[in-house]
Design an enzyme around this catalytic site. Structure first.
Site, PDB file in Angstrom:
ATOM      1  N   GLU A   1     -24.177 149.358  -7.933  1.00 45.70           N
ATOM      2  CA  GLU A   1     -23.781 148.304  -6.981  1.00 45.70           C
ATOM      3  C   GLU A   1     -23.057 147.165  -7.675  1.00 45.70           C
ATOM      4  O   GLU A   1     -23.218 146.008  -7.311  1.00 45.70           O
ATOM      5  CB  GLU A   1     -24.998 147.756  -6.222  1.00 45.70           C
ATOM      6  CG  GLU A   1     -25.737 148.749  -5.393  1.00 45.70           C
ATOM      7  CD  GLU A   1     -24.821 149.615  -4.572  1.00 45.70           C
ATOM      8  OE1 GLU A   1     -23.745 149.140  -4.182  1.00 45.70           O
ATOM      9  OE2 GLU A   1     -25.163 150.785  -4.365  1.00 45.70           O
TER      10      GLU A   1
HETATM   11  C1  LIG Z   1     -28.621 156.541 -11.166  1.00 41.09           C
HETATM   12  C2  LIG Z   1     -27.300 156.125 -10.608  1.00 41.09           C
HETATM   13  C3  LIG Z   1     -27.130 156.075  -9.244  1.00 41.09           C
HETATM   14  C4  LIG Z   1     -25.876 155.744  -8.711  1.00 41.09           C
HETATM   15  N1  LIG Z   1     -25.683 155.810  -7.347  1.00 41.09           N
HETATM   16  C5  LIG Z   1     -24.421 155.742  -6.864  1.00 41.09           C
HETATM   17  C6  LIG Z   1     -24.125 156.066  -5.507  1.00 41.09           C
HETATM   18  O1  LIG Z   1     -25.022 156.338  -4.704  1.00 41.09           O
HETATM   19  N2  LIG Z   1     -22.828 156.054  -5.107  1.00 41.09           N
HETATM   20  C7  LIG Z   1     -21.813 155.745  -5.941  1.00 41.09           C
HETATM   21  O2  LIG Z   1     -20.669 155.784  -5.507  1.00 41.09           O
HETATM   22  N3  LIG Z   1     -22.046 155.422  -7.232  1.00 41.09           N
HETATM   23  C8  LIG Z   1     -23.320 155.422  -7.713  1.00 41.09           C
HETATM   24  N4  LIG Z   1     -23.563 155.141  -9.024  1.00 41.09           N
HETATM   25  C9  LIG Z   1     -22.461 154.745  -9.879  1.00 41.09           C
HETATM   26  C10 LIG Z   1     -22.534 153.267 -10.288  1.00 41.09           C
HETATM   27  O3  LIG Z   1     -22.277 152.455  -9.200  1.00 41.09           O
HETATM   28  C11 LIG Z   1     -21.546 153.066 -11.445  1.00 41.09           C
HETATM   29  O4  LIG Z   1     -22.063 153.776 -12.574  1.00 41.09           O
HETATM   30  C12 LIG Z   1     -21.348 151.606 -11.777  1.00 41.09           C
HETATM   31  O5  LIG Z   1     -20.638 150.973 -10.740  1.00 41.09           O
HETATM   32  C13 LIG Z   1     -20.609 151.380 -13.094  1.00 41.09           C
HETATM   33  O6  LIG Z   1     -19.467 152.149 -13.172  1.00 41.09           O
HETATM   34  P1  LIG Z   1     -19.194 153.044 -14.458  1.00 41.09           P
HETATM   35  O7  LIG Z   1     -20.422 153.834 -14.721  1.00 41.09           O
HETATM   36  O8  LIG Z   1     -17.938 153.790 -14.234  1.00 41.09           O
HETATM   37  O9  LIG Z   1     -19.023 152.015 -15.624  1.00 41.09           O
HETATM   38  P2  LIG Z   1     -17.609 151.378 -16.115  1.00 41.09           P
HETATM   39  O10 LIG Z   1     -16.882 150.863 -14.933  1.00 41.09           O
HETATM   40  O11 LIG Z   1     -16.922 152.350 -16.989  1.00 41.09           O
HETATM   41  O12 LIG Z   1     -18.130 150.159 -16.986  1.00 41.09           O
HETATM   42  C14 LIG Z   1     -18.608 150.307 -18.342  1.00 41.09           C
HETATM   43  C15 LIG Z   1     -18.975 148.931 -18.881  1.00 41.09           C
HETATM   44  O13 LIG Z   1     -17.811 148.093 -18.889  1.00 41.09           O
HETATM   45  C16 LIG Z   1     -18.062 146.905 -18.165  1.00 41.09           C
HETATM   46  N5  LIG Z   1     -16.840 146.504 -17.479  1.00 41.09           N
HETATM   47  C17 LIG Z   1     -15.965 147.277 -16.799  1.00 41.09           C
HETATM   48  N6  LIG Z   1     -14.963 146.531 -16.334  1.00 41.09           N
HETATM   49  C18 LIG Z   1     -15.186 145.276 -16.724  1.00 41.09           C
HETATM   50  C19 LIG Z   1     -14.494 144.039 -16.574  1.00 41.09           C
HETATM   51  N7  LIG Z   1     -13.359 143.952 -15.886  1.00 41.09           N
HETATM   52  N8  LIG Z   1     -15.039 142.927 -17.130  1.00 41.09           N
HETATM   53  C20 LIG Z   1     -16.198 142.985 -17.808  1.00 41.09           C
HETATM   54  N9  LIG Z   1     -16.880 144.136 -18.007  1.00 41.09           N
HETATM   55  C21 LIG Z   1     -16.394 145.244 -17.458  1.00 41.09           C
HETATM   56  C22 LIG Z   1     -19.164 147.257 -17.191  1.00 41.09           C
HETATM   57  O14 LIG Z   1     -19.869 146.108 -16.759  1.00 41.09           O
HETATM   58  C23 LIG Z   1     -20.001 148.190 -18.039  1.00 41.09           C
HETATM   59  O15 LIG Z   1     -20.832 147.424 -18.871  1.00 41.09           O
HETATM   60  C24 LIG Z   1     -24.817 155.405  -9.575  1.00 41.09           C
HETATM   61  C25 LIG Z   1     -25.018 155.419 -10.964  1.00 41.09           C
HETATM   62  C26 LIG Z   1     -26.219 155.803 -11.480  1.00 41.09           C
HETATM   63  C27 LIG Z   1     -26.369 155.888 -12.968  1.00 41.09           C
END
Ligand SMILES: Cc1cc2nc3c(=O)[nH]c(=O)nc-3n(C[C@H](O)[C@H](O)[C@H](O)COP(=O)(O)OP(=O)(O)OC[C@H]3O[C@@H](n4cnc5c(N)ncnc54)[C@H](O)[C@@H]3O)c2cc1C
Length: 599
Positions: free
Chosen positions: A441
Site C-alpha cells: 500500500e
Molecule cells: C505480502 C505482499 C502482499 C502484497 N499484496 C499486494 C496486492 O494485494 N496487490 C498488489 O497489487 N500488490 C501487492 N503487493 C505489492 C506491494 O504493494 C509492493 O511490493 C510495494 O508497493 C512496493 O513495490 P516494489 O516491491 O516493486 O518495490 P520498489 O518499487 O521496487 O521499491 C524498492 C525500494 O525503493 C524505494 N523507492 C522506490 N521508489 C522510490 C522513490 N521515488 N523515492 C524513494 N524511495 C523509493 C521503495 O520505498 C523501496 O524501499 C504485496 C506485496 C507483498 C510482499
C-alpha cells in the site's frame, strides 16, 4: 501464545469520550440513529468473534500456512469455517450502503471491527479486507450492470475481491505496468499479463474471486495517464448473476514469505481473460485510488494492531517473568527474583507499545470520522474539507503507525527475552506479520513523498495549515488549565515548528527538488509524532475532566495521563533528531558516486 483480548474499554473511551461518535453520527443524516447502544453492541459482538474464532487460529494459521497444488490454494485449518461464520454474522455487508445490499452502518464503525479482526488474526482479516476495497471500487465506479452483477455477492461475502496492481518489474511505479487489455467485439476486453504479490488472489473461502485489475488499452498514453481499470472474475458470471464457466485467470504460484503465512500471496496469470472496463478509459489509477485509500487506512490499522497485540503479550509476560532485583531493592521479596516489569528499561518498552497502541487507535478512529463525512455528508463544502484532512492524514497514519507498529513488535520480542525469538510465544510472528505493512500500500518512502510533495508542498501548505490551525485552537482553548501546560507548551512549539520546517524544506526545494526526497521520511516521522501528541493531549484533557469529577474509574483516567506524560517526555523528543536530520539536507546523501559505495 497470548490470547487476544479486545480492548473494549479503550475503544469505548476513544469512540465515546474522546471523539463523541454518537454526535458525529447524528450530524450525518445517513448515519443518524447509530447510537451508543448500537455502537457498543457491534463492538462487543465483534470482540467475541475475534477472541473466540479468529485468535485461536492465528498461530496455527501461521505455522501451517497456505497450500498450493496445481493452481488450487487451500487456506490453513479453521480459516474456511471462520469465514463462513463471519458471513453468517453479516460482517461483510455491515458498512455498505443499503441500496447496494448492505446494512448501511458507518464505515468508522466497521473500522473498529477491523481493528479487532486485525489484532486477532491479520492474515485471515486480509481476505474480507480486500473484498471491502473491491466493493467500494465497484460501488463508486461500476456501471449499473456491473453493480447488479457483482455487488450483491461481494457484499454478502459469497465472493471475495482482490487488488491486482503489482507486476514483477513495477510496484511503487505503476506507470510502467505492461498488462494489456484488447477490446472485444462484444464490449468486453481480453486481459493478458502477469500480476505478482496478489493478496488473497486464490483461496478456498468463496465461490468466486473478483479481481480488480490495472491494465493498458492499445495505444494508451505512456505512464500513469494510460492505465485503465478492469473487473476480471475468476469464474465468468452469467446474466442471472450465477457462477459460469472458468475464466482464463490462474494462480501460477504462491509466495514463501516472511510473515502473513495464512494469507495467500499469489502470482496471477491472465491469458486473454475476459474483463470489463470499470470507470473511464485511462483513468484507472484515479478509480483505483478509491481502493487504495481504503486499503491504506486498513494498513494503518495493521500498525495499530501490531502495537496492541505486542503490548498485550508483553504486559502479561512482564508481570509474570522473574529476573534479577529492582535496583532500589526487592519489590517481590517473597519470590526468588522480581518480575521484570519493575525494571525501567522494560517499562520503557511496555509504555512505548502502550503509547503507540492507544495513540494509534485515537488517530485511526479520528481519521475514520473524516472518511465518514467524505462518504455521506450532504454538504459539498463539508465533504471537501473532510477530504482534505483525510488526504493529509492518510499517509501519516499509514506510514507512521506501521513503522511504530513494527517498533512495538520488536519490543515485544525483547520483553520476552530469548523466548521472544521462539515461535510458540507468538511475539516473533507479530514482527514477521507486521513488517509487510511498511511495504505494501505504498512503502514508507512513497507515503513520505506523498505527504511532503503532493499533500503539503504542492498545496503551498494549505492542507497542513488546516490541521495546524485545529491544533492551535485546541492549545488556545485549553491554555487556562495549568494541568495541561506540560502538554500544551511542547505541542504548541512543535506545531509552529511544523510550519517552519515545511517552509525551510520548500525554500531548499526551489533550488533543488531532490531536497524533498532527502527530507520526506524524517518529515513524515516528525508529522506522525506531532499528530499523536495532539491526540494524546486531547486524551489528557478528557481524562483530567473525568478525574475532576466523580468517577469510579480513577485508575483508568490516571493511566491515560501517565501514558501521555511518558509519550511527551520519552517519545516526543525524537522529533528533535528528525528536525536536525531534515536541516542537514540533501548534500550528505548525494556526494558519494555510485561507484564509491563499495570497493
Ligand atoms: C505480502 C505482499 C502482499 C502484497 N499484496 C499486494 C496486492 O494485494 N496487490 C498488489 O497489487 N500488490 C501487492 N503487493 C505489492 C506491494 O504493494 C509492493 O511490493 C510495494 O508497493 C512496493 O513495490 P516494489 O516491491 O516493486 O518495490 P520498489 O518499487 O521496487 O521499491 C524498492 C525500494 O525503493 C524505494 N523507492 C522506490 N521508489 C522510490 C522513490 N521515488 N523515492 C524513494 N524511495 C523509493 C521503495 O520505498 C523501496 O524501499 C504485496 C506485496 C507483498 C510482499
Amino acid at each position: 501464545m497470548p490470547q487476544y483480548k479486545a480492548p473494549i474499554r479503550d475503544i469505548q473511551f476513544v469512540m465515546h469520550e474522546l471523539l463523541n461518535f454518537e454526535a458525529h453520527y447524528d450530524a450525518l443524516p445517513a448515519y443518524a440513529g447509530t447510537n451508543r447502544e448500537l455502537i457498543d453492541g457491534v463492538v462487543e459482538a465483534a470482540a467475541d468473534f475475534c477472541e473466540n474464532e479468529l485468535s485461536p487460529i492465528n498461530h496455527s494459521g501461521d505455522q501451517e500456512g497456505c497450500h498450493f497444488d496445481n493452481g488450487v490454494v487451500t487456506t490453513p485449518k479453521g480459516f474456511k469455517e471462520a469465514y463462513k461464520k463471519y458471513i453468517d454474522l453479516g460482517y461483510p455487508s455491515m458498512s455498505v450502503p443499503v441500496e447496494h445490499g448492505g446494512q448501511g452502518l458507518p464505515g468508522s464503525l466497521g473500522n473498529a471491527v477491523s481493528e479487532m479482526v486485525g489484532t486477532a488474526n491479520w492474515s485471515w482479516g486480509m481476505y474480507p479486507g480486500l473484498s471491502h476495497g473491491a466493493v467500494r471500487t465497484v460501488e463508486h465506479h461500476g456501471s449499473p450492470e456491473q453493480k447488479e452483477l457483482y455487488l450483491s455477492k461481494l457484499v454478502s461475502g459469497e465472493w471475495t475481491g482482490t487488488m491486482c496492481l503489482t507486476e514483477s518489474h513495477a510496484g511503487s511505479d505503476l506507470g510502467i505496468i505492461r498488462t494489456k487489455a484488447e477490446p472485444n467485439a462484444d464490449g468486453s476486453y481480453s486481459i493478458t499479463g502477469q500480476k505478482i504479490f496478489i493478496s488473497a488472489g486464490e483461496h478456498d473461502l468463496a465461490d468466486n474471486i473478483v479481481h480488480i485489475v490495472l491494465a493498458r488499452l492499445p495505444g494508451a498514453p505512456k505512464g500513469t495517464k494510460g492505465i485503465s481499470l478492469f473487473i476480471v472474475p475468476k469464474f465468468n458470471v452469467n446474466a442471472d448473476g450465477s457462477v459460469g464457466t472458468r475464466n482464463n485467470v490462474v494462480c501460477g504460484s504462491i509466495e514463501h514469505k516472511m510473515g502473513i503465512h495464512g494469507n495467500a500471496t499469489c502470482v496471477i496469470v491472465f491469458e486473454e481473460a475476459k474483463g470489463f472496463l470499470i470507470g473511464p478509459e485511462n483513468k484507472g489509477l484515479n478509480c483505483m485510488f478509491t481502493f487504495m485509500n481504503t486499503a491504506r487506512i486498513g494498513t494503518a490499522v495493521q500498525g495499530l494492531s501490531a502495537s496492541e497485540g505486542a503490548f498485550q503479550g508483553s504486559l502479561a509476560y512482564a508481570k509474570d517473568r522473574l529476573a534479577m532485583r529492582s535496583l532500589s531493592g526487592p519489590k517481590a521479596p517473597e519470590k526468588e527474583a522480581d518480575p521484570i516489569i519493575v525494571h525501567p528499561a522494560v517499562r520503557n518498552m511496555l509504555l512505548t507499545q502502550k503509547a503507540f497502541a492507544e495513540g494509534g487507535r485515537a488517530l485511526v478512529y479520528f481519521l475514520s470520522q473524516f472518511a465518514d463525512v467524505v462518504e455521506v455528508a450532504e454538504d459539498a463544502e463539508q465533504r471537501k474539507a473532510a477530504d482534505d484532512m483525510l488526504s493529509l492524514l492518510t499517509p501519516i497514519a499509514k506510514a507512521f503507525l506501521t513503522e511504530t507498529g513494527s517498533e512495538s513488535a520488536k519490543h515485544g520480542v525483547q520483553v520476552y527475552g530469548g523466548h521472544g525469538f521462539i515461535a510458540e510465544w507468538g511475539m516473533e510472528q507479530i514482527v514477521r506479520d507486521t513488517r509487510i505493512a511498511c511495504l505494501y500500500e505504498g512503502t514508507t518512502e512513497i507515503q513520505a513523498l506523498d505527504l511532503l510533495g503532493r499533500k503539503v508542498l504542492s498545496t503551498q501548505g494549505a492542507m497542513l495549515r488546516n490541521f495546524t490551525k485545529i491544533i492551535h485552537k485546541f492549545c488556545e482553548a485549553n491554555a487556562g488549565n495549568p494541568a495541561m501546560a506540560e502538554f500544551l507548551q511542547p505541542l504548541a512549539e512543535l506545531n509552529k515548528e511544523w510550519g517552519d520546517i515545511t517552509t525551510r524544506i520548500g525554500m531548499k526545494a526551489m533550488q533543488n527538488p531532490e531536497e524533498v526526497g532527502a527530507a520526506a521520511v524524517d518529515y513524515l516521522y516528525f508529522s506522525g509524532y506531532v499528530t499523536l501528541a495532539y491526540l494524546w493531549a486531547r486524551m489528557v484533557s478528557v481524562s483530567l475532566e473525568k478525574l475532576a469529577g466523580d468517577t469510579t474509574e480513577r485508575a483508568f483516567y490516571d493511566a491515560k495521563v501517565k501514558t501521555a506524560q511518558f509519550y511527551f517526555k520519552k517519545l516526543l523528543p525524537r522529533t528533535r533528531s528528525h528536525v536536525a536530520t531534515i536541516d542537514t539536507g540533501l548534500e550528505p546523501l548525494m556526494t558519494m558516486d555510485v561507484d564509491q559505495f563499495a570497493f
